[in-house]
Design an enzyme around this catalytic site. Structure first.
Site, PDB file in Angstrom:
ATOM      1  N   HIS A 158       0.846  -1.051   0.027  1.00  0.00           N
ATOM      2  CA  HIS A 158       0.135  -0.044  -0.171  1.00  0.00           C
ATOM      3  C   HIS A 158       0.882   1.283   0.028  1.00  0.00           C
ATOM      4  CE1 HIS A 158      -3.661   2.121   1.240  1.00  0.00           C
ATOM      5  NE2 HIS A 158      -2.808   2.929   1.606  1.00  0.00           N
ATOM      6  N   GLU A 159       1.809   1.143   1.177  1.00  0.00           N
ATOM      7  CA  GLU A 159       2.816   2.517   1.005  1.00  0.00           C
ATOM      8  C   GLU A 159       3.450   2.558  -0.114  1.00  0.00           C
ATOM      9  OE1 GLU A 159       1.618   4.585   3.040  1.00  0.00           O
ATOM     10  OE2 GLU A 159       0.502   3.471   4.531  1.00  0.00           O
ATOM     11  N   HIS A 214       1.878   4.717  -2.634  1.00  0.00           N
ATOM     12  CA  HIS A 214       2.053   6.201  -2.657  1.00  0.00           C
ATOM     13  C   HIS A 214       3.487   6.797  -3.043  1.00  0.00           C
ATOM     14  CE1 HIS A 214      -1.470   7.044  -0.458  1.00  0.00           C
ATOM     15  NE2 HIS A 214      -1.323   6.179   0.592  1.00  0.00           N
ATOM     16  N   GLU A 232      -4.445   8.236  -2.984  1.00  0.00           N
ATOM     17  CA  GLU A 232      -4.943   6.922  -2.255  1.00  0.00           C
ATOM     18  C   GLU A 232      -5.460   6.037  -3.470  1.00  0.00           C
ATOM     19  OE1 GLU A 232      -4.815   6.236   0.648  1.00  0.00           O
ATOM     20  OE2 GLU A 232      -4.247   8.111   1.599  1.00  0.00           O
TER      21      GLU A 232
END
Length: 512
Positions: free
Chosen positions: A274-275, A278, A304
């Site tokens: 997830h990170e 980003h 997001e």
């Protein structure tokens, strides 16, 4: 273009100051000793004041007007020059937008907000660990009062209702009417999908959960391997540990964090992916426009979308589970024929619908309920309709209605997120708007990349990353979020692709 050149120099300086703030903030969460909080808070408040002074300089409006005249008078000699002129126009528009937000707030309020948020975050860490909302409530009340002051001041300056003025800082141009329309549809359709998915799960054999313990060193090695598959540039970034996973730093100095549970490696692995989404967005922002407003990420809905596309759309897909299973077996020394590490079994675990208390651990069917809860509560707090002392009760009522479970503790309830302690009111809706955008973008990428599933099965994200670089990352702030999505996918942002994705993955209506 002397006016435009001067503006670019000033905003380059501002970018460097904000970048330093970002690295200091990462260090706060990762390395800083508890005793350093007071001086660090003062340091960050001073940097925020310097940045505010740059954005509110008295001569900026005249410089903006002069730069606009320069751009209007430009006569590009060729297509490349015309394209650069278009970027400059977009850059000037972003400069004006940032100036409008900054001039709405007096410098003293900027400092008080920064200091209150820093103090609140430190108290929140201890209160969350002790499950002691009463200890945290006064600090949150201080932050809330300052956020309400800021919302009123920004609203008056920008001609927006107070909550929308805060929202605009995270998702420029987004309005509550947009959110309410999408969320109303989700609130109607998601319970039907959730109940059908739970019934389908109950009718199938239960997946086998790999048995730990899973040493932190092995989990970190797995995380590094997954980041490598996704394309993370380790010469420009690093992975660390914090209370709450996050991505920080600057485009060429990426700082991401996770947290580990030796009983469950999947939580950390998916947080890392997830990170990484980003961080890849930040690293892919247009290099020619580094340190300029137009070269920044286009708000948190798009940000997001990139983390959720990487984690939920790509990394929890059945094709990627082939590569993931092999990496997990190697990391934890599992036998090749261990059924717990079979790709189908791991996929069943990764897409299991389990209504729970913790947002960051929620499955993608129930996750929007967590976000809709927070959206409603923070709007009520900013409006003055919900007092801080009443937050725990309102939280439990909303969880029962929107997610179907009620936490026994505030640690698993209103103390779980870092956003309100750090003053981030108006951020939460972008998580679910980002999920809508992620599904829509991934659907478009699949159309453009016929071999994408085969690539993911090999752990190869390069084709997907290249498509995102061209259609999302490399566009910076040239377009609004809605324009960017429509240009990339051919359709305006809606819940259609997301709901179709859920029906395919959880109800068997197509490939998962």
């Amino acid at each position: 273009m002397p006016a435009m050149t001067e503006l670019e120099a000033r905003f380059r300086r501002l970018s460097h100051i904000e970048g330093a703030e970002g690295v200091l903030s990462w260090d706060w969460a990762v390395n800083m000793p508890k005793g350093g909080a007071t001086v660090r808070s003062a340091q960050m408040a001073t940097l925020a004041e310097i940045g505010h002074d740059i954005l509110t300089a008295a001569d900026l409006p005249a410089l903006f007007d002069d730069a606009a005249a320069e751009l209007d008078g430009a006569a590009p000699a060729d297509a490349a020059a015309a394209d650069r002129l278009a970027w400059q126009r977009a850059n000037l528009a972003e400069m004006r937008r940032r100036h409008a937000h900054a001039t709405a707030l007096p410098a003293d309020l900027v400092r008080r907000r920064t200091e209150a948020a820093s103090t609140s975050e430190m108290i929140w860490r201890e209160a969350r660990a002790a499950d002691d909302f009463a200890r945290f409530a006064p600090a949150l009340a201080d932050v809330l009062q300052l956020e309400r002051e800021a919302a009123a001041a920004k609203g008056a300056a920008l001609g927006l209702p107070p909550y929308e003025a805060l929202l605009d800082a995270y998702d420029p141009g987004r309005r509550t009417a947009d959110i309410d329309r999408i969320f109303a549809r989700l609130e109607t359709e998601l319970p039907v999908i959730r109940d059908a998915a739970l019934a389908a799960q109950a009718a199938r054999p239960q997946p086998i959960r790999p048995q730990g313990p899973f040493p932190v060193a092995a989990q970190r090695a797995l995380g590094i391997r997954l980041m490598t598959m996704a394309g993370f540039p380790f010469d420009h970034g690093r992975l660390d540990v914090s209370h709450h996973p996050f991505s920080g730093g600057v485009p060429d100095d990426l700082r991401i964090t996770t947290r580990y549970d030796e009983a469950d490696f999947a939580e950390s692995a998916m947080a890392v992916l997830h990170e990484t989404g980003h961080a890849l967005y930040e690293h892919g922002l247009p290099r020619d426009w580094r340190d300029q407003p137009v070269g920044l990420a286009r708000g948190m809905t798009i940000h997001e979308s990139q983390s959720l596309l990487t984690e939920m759309q790509a990394s929890r897909s059945r094709p990627f589970m082939t590569a993931f299973a092999a990496a997990a077996r190697e990391a934890f020394g599992a036998d090749a024929d261990d059924p717990a590490y079979d790709a189908d079994n791991l996929h069943a675990l990764m897409v299991r619908v389990r209504p729970g208390f913790i947002r960051v651990n929620a499955d993608e069917v129930t996750y929007p309920g967590h976000v809709m809860l927070r959206y409603g509560l923070e709007r009520a707090m900013i409006a003055g309709d919900l007092a801080v002392d009443d937050l725990p009760g309102a939280w439990r009522e909303g969880m029962a209605r929107l997610v179907g479970v009620v936490p026994d503790t505030d640690r698993d309830g209103c103390l779980q997120d870092i956003h309100w302690p750090s003053g981030a009111f108006g951020y939460f809706p972008t998580y679910s708007l980002g999920a809508m955008a992620a599904a829509q973008l991934f659907q478009a990428a699949r159309r453009a990349l016929p071999a994408l599933d085969d690539d993911l099965a090999r752990g190869d994200f390069s084709g997907l990353l290249g498509w995102l670089r061209a259609h999302v990352h490399g566009q910076g702030c040239r377009w609004s979020a809605d324009e960017l999505i429509e240009r990339a996918t051919g359709a305006p942002l809606s819940a259609d692709a997301f709901l179709s994705h859920l029906r395919r993955r959880y109800l068997g209506e197509g490939p998962a």
